[in-house]
Design a protein around this motif. Structure first.
Motif, PDB file in Angstrom:
ATOM      1  N   LYS A  76      38.191 -37.691  25.332  1.00  0.00           N
ATOM      2  CA  LYS A  76      38.855 -36.594  26.036  1.00  0.00           C
ATOM      3  C   LYS A  76      37.907 -36.045  27.099  1.00  0.00           C
ATOM      4  O   LYS A  76      36.683 -36.033  26.906  1.00  0.00           O
ATOM      5  N   GLY A  77      38.482 -35.539  28.176  1.00  0.00           N
ATOM      6  CA  GLY A  77      37.662 -34.986  29.259  1.00  0.00           C
ATOM      7  C   GLY A  77      36.679 -33.931  28.775  1.00  0.00           C
ATOM      8  O   GLY A  77      35.501 -33.945  29.138  1.00  0.00           O
ATOM      9  N   VAL A 122      37.883 -38.393  33.747  1.00  0.00           N
ATOM     10  CA  VAL A 122      37.043 -38.137  32.574  1.00  0.00           C
ATOM     11  C   VAL A 122      35.619 -38.602  32.858  1.00  0.00           C
ATOM     12  O   VAL A 122      34.643 -37.953  32.474  1.00  0.00           O
ATOM     13  N   GLU A 162      40.425 -40.960  28.627  1.00  0.00           N
ATOM     14  CA  GLU A 162      40.214 -42.111  29.512  1.00  0.00           C
ATOM     15  C   GLU A 162      38.944 -42.803  29.055  1.00  0.00           C
ATOM     16  O   GLU A 162      38.075 -42.176  28.435  1.00  0.00           O
TER      17      GLU A 162
END
Ligand SMILES: Cc1ncc(C[n+]2csc(CCOP(=O)(O)OP(=O)(O)O)c2C)c(N)n1
Ligand code: SF4
Lengths: 354, 254
Positions: A8-9, A144, A178
């Motif tokens: 996750k970012g 990300v 990502e």
């Protein structure tokens, strides 16, 4: 060691910070950035770092002020309502020449607003982060990967110029997953002879302070700081050019809206419309020369934001009336679809410059 | 010639900015002497508040940080968590600590941060010209309680040591007064005990010092001392409110 992982970012940003040598995190929970705090609370104990859940955003930013005074790499993260509370601390950090990183994973305002993504804190970040004449570095990731990379860049530049730096993300970047190549852990050794870390009876006492009661002395301090700001404005702008070489319609967008704009202009190209994207990566300093270079052959400029139109004022200032600047935005947490942006591009293409 | 008295090396040669007769000066001296006696000048970082003592960063011969109004305990937390061998103290007035900085104070105490707070209770906002403080006495006239503090509308004074003593994170809380020679000696002992706690990493210590503000109380320093003795001490009883490690050292409790 570099590794490729799916993240996750918010988590990529947190891991990026640790790998950039940050061992001091202070924060207060708020959606949509809480993953940063949760990640830090898991990881910090394993790397000999400090995770502290503060009693408020005000306390958290002041803990950062204390840690930055001691000379360590320190950060805090929050989302829009919490950033309002950090304004006081940001002003003191800037006025005391303290390097640190503040992360804003924006959500919609004003007030409690909503928890959906937003870019409506652009003014807060770039124009008025706190009271007084001041700037902070503002970086706008849009993937990300950039969440992980820019945090380390932000720490480096904050240290280099002795200024606070902000990562201005949004709920979409924070929450989405990502693949990301995590940078190798780096040992940081920045010399900070000004730090308040105990003089060990070996030097005169250091004072970290923003108070100067004589107006002429304060003015000179500010003028000195603005000389540093001028160097930053000259050297540190960053932007990505995407199909700008032959673009007649130049889109300017950052962060999440740049991703939407990219899809829209790719579709526009298929319809034979020469659209391109200039994506600011630094919002302060604003990439004025990059925008003007990309606008050289363009007929129209379209700014796309998740707000009622904030960055668009800087775009207008950058091009100084040489090109018409259009605006398209959604707000309140609503996301435009690529089709919405494509329709705007078509409209501009049809109408020409008016 | 025999030296009988020397200024402590923990204070710089800067002229203090305090009004004549103000007790900030004597309290600075007590802190300075303590730092020298414990031989911790080189690893101490002090935090100046917003208030009359804002310029304390010029007066103490240790590294200093000037904190935003009320945020001293949060700044101290950041420093203490970054400097494992550091000796960290804040110096705060009653507006700074017990009004705008209440949350920071209570939570630094609850976490048991390894810091010392020297809390100057002079029952008024000194620096801004004498407005009502959270510690202003019932009936006391100030610029913003011109008819005397009316508890029906302005509420009651906050007793900080009593409140903080209820928190498990607090190692030590004592209230002293800067009104008489014996009390000033007791204040010194309390300040020393607080810093000894910190050197021994025992957690949060606070020493509340009842102090005077002749300028804004509108009294001579001598009358101010009497007013403190007659009005403040009965409302703010002196003594040790908490000393977690008392049995080790023979310290007492109220
Ligand atoms: C955020 C903010 N609010 C208000 C002020 C104005 N101000 C400066 S000092 C002060 C009160 C200080 O009183 P106290 O803490 O009792 O200290 P003293 O001056 O009595 O030593 C106030 C309200 C400020 N500097 N910052
Ligand atoms: S205003 Fe009051 S507290 Fe401030 S220096 Fe003067 S006497 Fe002391």
């Amino acid at each position: 060691m570099e590794e490729k992982v799916l993240m996750k970012g918010n988590e990529a940003l947190a891991e990026g910070a640790i790998r950039a040598g940050c061992r001091h995190y202070f924060g207060y929970p708020i959606t949509p950035q809480t993953e940063i705090a949760a990640y830090m609370s898991r990881r910090m104990p394993h790397v000999g770092g400090i995770f502290l859940q503060a009693e408020s955003e005000i306390a958290a930013v002041n803990m950062v002020l204390g840690a930055a005074s001691a000379g360590v790499r320190a950060m805090t993260s929050s989302s829009s309502p919490g950033i309002s509370l950090k304004s006081e601390g940001i002003s003191y950090l800037a006025g005391s020449d303290l390097p640190c990183v503040i992360v804003n994973i924006q959500r919609a305002g004003p007030g409690l607003g909503g928890i959906q993504p937003s870019q409506a804190d652009y003014y807060l970040a770039t124009k008025s982060p706190g009271h007084g004449d001041l700037h902070m570095l503002v970086f706008a990731p849009s993937t990300v990967q950039e969440m992980a990379d820019l945090i380390s860049h932000a720490f480096n530049k904050a240290d280099e110029y002795r200024v606070p730096a902000m990562i201005l993300g949004d709920g979409m970047l924070g929450q989405m997953m990502e693949p990301v190549i995590l940078p190798a852990e780096r040992e940081v050794k920045t010399s900070k002879p000004w730090a308040a870390n105990g003089h060990q009876n070996k030097r005169p006492h250091n004072i970290i302070n923003s108070l100067f009661l004589e107006a002429d002395i304060l003015e000179n301090r500010i003028l000195d700081r603005y000389k540093r700001y001028a160097v930053i404005e000259h050297n540190e702008t960053r932007a990505e050019n995407f199909m700008t070489d032959d673009a007649k319609i130049l889109i300017i967008a950052y962060g999440a809206s740049a991703r939407i704009a990219k899809s829209a202009l790719t579709a526009a190209r298929k319809e034979g419309i020469a659209a391109g994207l200039l994506r600011p990566i630094t919002l302060w300093p604003f990439p004025v020369k990059e925008i003007n270079a990309a606008a050289e052959n363009a007929r129209d400029i379209l700014t796309v934001e998740l707000s009622m139109g904030q960055m668009v004022t800087d775009v207008k200032l950058a091009v100084q009336g040489r090109r018409p600047v259009h605006f398209f935005g959604r707000t309140g947490g609503m996301m435009p679809t690529p089709e919405d942006v494509l329709e705007e591009i078509r409209k501009i293409e049809r109408n020409g410059s008016i | 010639m025999k030296v009988v008295y020397e200024k402590t090396s923990a204070l710089t040669d800067q002229t203090l900015s305090y009004c004549p007769g103000c007790t900030h000066g004597v309290i600075h001296k007590l802190i300075g002497e303590t730092l020298v006696e414990l031989d911790v000048l080189g690893r101490t970082v002090g935090i100046a508040p917003v208030g009359c003592s804002v310029l304390a960063y010029n007066f103490f011969n240790v590294d200093m940080v000037q904190a935003p109004h009320g945020r001293g305990p949060a700044v101290a937390t950041g420093l203490a968590r970054s400097l494992p061998d550091g000796v960290i103290f804040t110096y705060q007035g009653d507006g700074d600590l017990a009004a705008i900085g209440t949350a920071e104070t209570v939570h630094a105490a609850a976490r048991g941060e390894n810091i010392v707070i020297i809390f100057i209770n002079n029952a008024i906002y000194g620096m801004t010209g004498g407005q009502m403080a959270p510690t202003t006495m019932p009936g006391q006239m100030t610029q913003t309680s011109p008819y005397g503090r009316d508890t029906a509308t302005a509420g009651y004074p906050v007793r900080v040591c009593e409140m903080l003593a209820t928190l498990d994170g607090v190692a030590y809380a004592e209230r002293v007064a800067a009104n008489t020679v014996p009390n000033i000696r007791r204040a010194k002992a309390a300040i020393k005990r607080a810093f000894e706690n910190q050197v021994a990493r025992r957690g949060f210590s606070i020493v509340e010092v009842l102090a005077i503000c002749p300028t804004n109380w509108g009294m001579t320093p001598i009358d101010s001392i009497s007013w403190l003795t007659e009005h403040m001490i009965p409302y703010y009883p002196l003594g040790v409110y908490k000393d977690k490690h008392a049995e080790n050292t023979g310290g007492g409790g109220v």
